[in-house]
Design an enzyme around this catalytic site. Structure first.
Site, short mmCIF file in Angstrom:
data_model
loop_
_atom_site.label_atom_id
_atom_site.label_comp_id
_atom_site.label_asym_id
_atom_site.label_seq_id
_atom_site.Cartn_x
_atom_site.Cartn_y
_atom_site.Cartn_z
N THR A 93 36.27 51.89 32.52
CA THR A 93 35.03 52.78 32.30
C THR A 93 34.92 53.00 30.87
O THR A 93 33.46 52.99 30.63
CB THR A 93 35.12 54.03 33.48
N SER A 111 40.26 47.74 35.67
CA SER A 111 41.84 47.65 35.66
C SER A 111 42.39 47.40 37.32
O SER A 111 43.25 46.90 37.45
CB SER A 111 42.32 49.02 35.30
N SER A 112 41.35 47.54 38.38
CA SER A 112 41.80 47.06 39.50
C SER A 112 41.68 45.40 39.82
O SER A 112 42.55 45.13 40.55
CB SER A 112 40.43 47.72 40.40
N THR A 119 41.17 53.47 34.04
CA THR A 119 42.19 54.56 34.66
C THR A 119 42.86 54.15 35.94
O THR A 119 43.89 54.59 36.30
CB THR A 119 41.24 55.98 34.84
N ASP A 120 42.30 53.41 36.88
CA ASP A 120 42.70 53.01 38.25
C ASP A 120 44.22 52.73 38.16
O ASP A 120 44.89 53.14 39.02
CB ASP A 120 41.77 52.14 39.08
N1 ASP Z 1 37.61 51.21 37.79
C1 ASP Z 1 37.73 51.56 36.59
C2 ASP Z 1 38.86 50.90 36.11
O1 ASP Z 1 39.95 51.10 36.20
C3 ASP Z 1 38.02 53.31 36.54
C4 ASP Z 1 38.00 53.77 35.11
O2 ASP Z 1 38.40 53.12 34.07
O3 ASP Z 1 38.42 55.06 35.09
O4 ASP Z 1 38.92 50.00 35.21
#
Ligand code: ASP
Length: 644
Positions: A49, A135-136, A166-167
């Site tokens: 993100t 990151s998913s 963050t995921d």
């Molecule tokens: N879907 C995003 C990721 O993990 C969420 C984030 O970065 O906060 O890449």
């Protein structure tokens, strides 16, 4: 006419090359005399993100955008410094943090540049991954790519920041913590909940804090920095999808908290304590899984889960590690799976706490061969399994043993005893004299005195005193007021067994004192060859720019000091490096007729045809000066005959 034209062209070529040389020379001279201390951080931007933009109403990573945007933000880039120091064509991804105005509290720990915190400069280079990923979408191969990029750049940078979604950040942090063996520098993962390009974003603070910590605090761990806290990476879980405080470290306090003061829990820092070089293990076993039991889970479900190619299972059980002991079908299955060679590790479904065998239900599980996983997070347990199962040369027995060991601070092995600072008589009597009584006051006193006591002990090679200081809470890598650690002092004094002791207890070979010198420079100055070898084996590299190294070599050559040159060479110095006049040690050794040095240099690969700024080579010097014996050493018998 033609001759004239040729001649003027030659002159043009010559003058051009002289101009070029002078320009290069100016750059080099600036590099040599540029006294501003700096630390270099490599930023690996993988996605997430933090760098996303909204397209068709959803967030997506946007390539080729981050560097440009950061460059325009004065908190990330000092344009004046950048214009003066970076080449726009080749260094477009180099940025310079502005100097920090506020004083950072260092708790007796030096920054990698070793200077007072107001003076440091953090330079960072952004390497953008292709493609950028949510990151998913990441997998184990992506972890290996990140680890390999760190390995490739390890010696050139003081620390690493990984921009990541963050995921799955807690998984990547856990995996990297195991894959990065004998880590001596900080690797900090960060990201954000709102993209850095938006008006309200947690990304700017998270990224900036990560750069400041990586650039100033030699914490040799894989860390996660989020919302003004820095956690050990393999202790984190993502616990909130909407809060800026997205990460939690349920079983361990943060290592760093960034408030008005930055406080580091140095006693809590995990150190590898080996004398081996940093390396990465990228062979990760993908045949691992997480199995969360629930009331009424069927034996068929568990059996299906344990089928080949499954090799390792993280079993998430109730409370303190309990599974039903009235389910013989399940217990029998776990026993069978263990016999088939599957490693099963037991962790709790609770966010906080650890597995134990206090209940009959937990004990029954232990008896089937399931390994207790202490207070590991699911992410850490899974990553540890993948890492250990990827060690093809280890026996199954060794793999099982390693699973129950604390490898990177991922589990609490025993309840840490309260360190009794007052055990040290000196601290006790000073505290009494100063009428100090609160724990905070005494800890402050310890932090002020211990670095000096450690250096004093290292100076005389007093390992017993060092051990006593360590046992009473001393930080083995703490620096005194000059930025010098016990390892610097022991290296300077040539105390080999003290150096060994310090390295085995996690002293860092990368810490620079206030002159920018690492322990390796001390060992070189003292010409302590065995210590130099040990430091290099542990991953130490010479922290000087080639031009500065050349000045040292030329100076030793001028004094016929073969031992000093040998020490630099043992430490990894290239004997052909050139100084600000493009002169190498061999130029100087020939001109000063220091034949011992000439012989050593020639025996160790020095070139006889390097041209200095005036076009002279070591060989042409020998010819002009009619040094026949030197020409013979260079294998130039014919030149000798010609002169004669
Ligand atoms: N879907 C995003 C990721 O993990 C969420 C984030 O970065 O906060 O890449």
């Amino acid at each position: 006419m033609a001759d004239n034209a040729d001649q003027s062209e030659t002159e043009l070529t010559r003058s051009k090359s002289v101009d070029e040389k002078v320009a290069e020379l100016e750059l080099k001279t600036r590099a040599v005399h540029d006294a501003e201390p700096l630390t270099k951080i490599l930023v690996l931007y993988t996605g997430g993100t933090i760098g996303m933009v909204t397209k068709n109403g959803v967030y997506e990573p946007e390539p080729d955008c981050m560097v440009q945007k950061l460059r325009a933000l004065p908190i990330f880039h000092d344009a004046e410094y950048g214009d003066a120091h970076f080449c726009p064509e080749t260094e477009a991804n180099h940025l310079a943090l502005p100097l920090l105005k506020s004083k950072l509290k260092t708790d007796g720990q030096p920054s990698p540049n070793g200077l007072t915190k107001e003076e440091f400069r953090v330079l960072f280079t952004v390497e953008e991954f292709e493609p950028l990923l949510d990151s998913s979408n990441m997998n184990m191969q992506d972890w290996a790519t990140i680890a390999s990029r760190i390995q490739d750049n390890y010696d050139q940078f003081d620390g690493f920041v990984v921009l990541h979604g963050t995921d799955t950040m807690a998984y990547t942090a856990s995996a990297l913590s195991f894959m990065c063996e004998h880590l001596g520098k900080p690797i900090i993962l960060t990201g954000s909940q709102i993209p850095i390009y938006e008006v309200r974003s947690d990304g700017r603070d998270n990224f900036l804090s990560s750069l400041i910590i990586a650039g100033n605090y030699c914490i040799p761990e894989v860390l996660v920095c989020f919302n003004e806290k820095v956690f050990r990476g393999n202790r984190t879980i993502k616990n909130d999808a909407t809060s800026f405080s997205a990460f939690k470290s349920p079983n361990m306090a943060p290592i760093v908290t960034l408030e008005i003061d930055i406080s580091v829990d140095w006693a809590g820092v995990f150190r590898s304590g080996t004398t081996e070089k940093f390396r990465v293990a990228t062979n990760f076993c993908p045949n691992v899984g997480l199995l969360r039991i629930f009331p009424g889970i069927t034996a068929q479900t568990v059996r299906a889960f344990m089928q080949p190619p499954m090799q390792g299972v993280v079993l998430q059980t109730y409370g303190a590690g309990n599974a039903p002991d009235n389910r013989q079908d399940l217990l029998q299955l776990f026993r069978e799976a263990t016999n088939w060679g599957i490693i099963i590790i037991n962790i709790t479904q609770c966010t906080h706490g650890r597995v134990s065998t206090s209940y009959a239900t937990g004990k029954a599980l232990r008896e089937t061969g399931v390994i207790p996983g202490g207070d590991m997070t699911p992410e850490a347990a899974l990553a540890k399994l993948g890492y250990i199962l990827g060690k093809d040369s280890w026996s199954l027995d060794k793999k099982r043993k390693m699973m129950s060991r604390n490898l990177r601070g991922e589990m609490t092995t025993s309840i840490q005893e309260e360190i009794s600072i007052m055990d040290h008589e000196l601290i006790e009597s000073v505290a009494r004299t100063l009428s100090l009584s609160s724990k905070d006051e005494i800890v402050k006193l310890r932090d002020a005195l211990y670095p000096n006591l450690m250096c004093a002990a290292a100076c005389t090679g007093d390992v017993q005193a060092l051990e006593k200081l360590r046992q009473t809470g001393g930080n083995i890598s703490a620096a005194n007021q000059d930025g010098r650690t016990a390892l610097h002092v022991a290296c300077r004094g040539g105390h080999f067994s003290t150096v060994q002791y310090l390295l085995h207890h996690g002293a860092s070979v990368h810490i620079k004192d206030y002159h920018g010198d690492t322990p390796l420079i001390d060992a070189i100055s003292g010409k302590h060859m065995a210590i130099i070898k040990l430091l290099v084996q542990t991953g130490a590299v010479i922290p000087l720019k080639p031009e500065k190294m050349a000045v040292e070599l030329c100076s030793a050559a001028s004094q016929n000091d073969v031992d000093t040159i040998r020490a630099w060479h043992e430490a990894g110095a290239d004997l052909n490096v050139c100084d600000y006049n493009y002169r190498a040690a061999l130029h100087v050794a020939v001109c000063t007729y220091n034949t011992d040095v000439v012989q050593y240099l020639l025996d160790n690969g020095a070139n006889t045809d390097i041209q200095d700024i005036f076009g002279n080579t070591p060989m042409s010097h020998a010819e002009k000066l009619c040094y026949h014996d030197i020409l013979k050493m260079m294998g130039q018998e014919s030149a000798v005959n010609h002169i004669e």
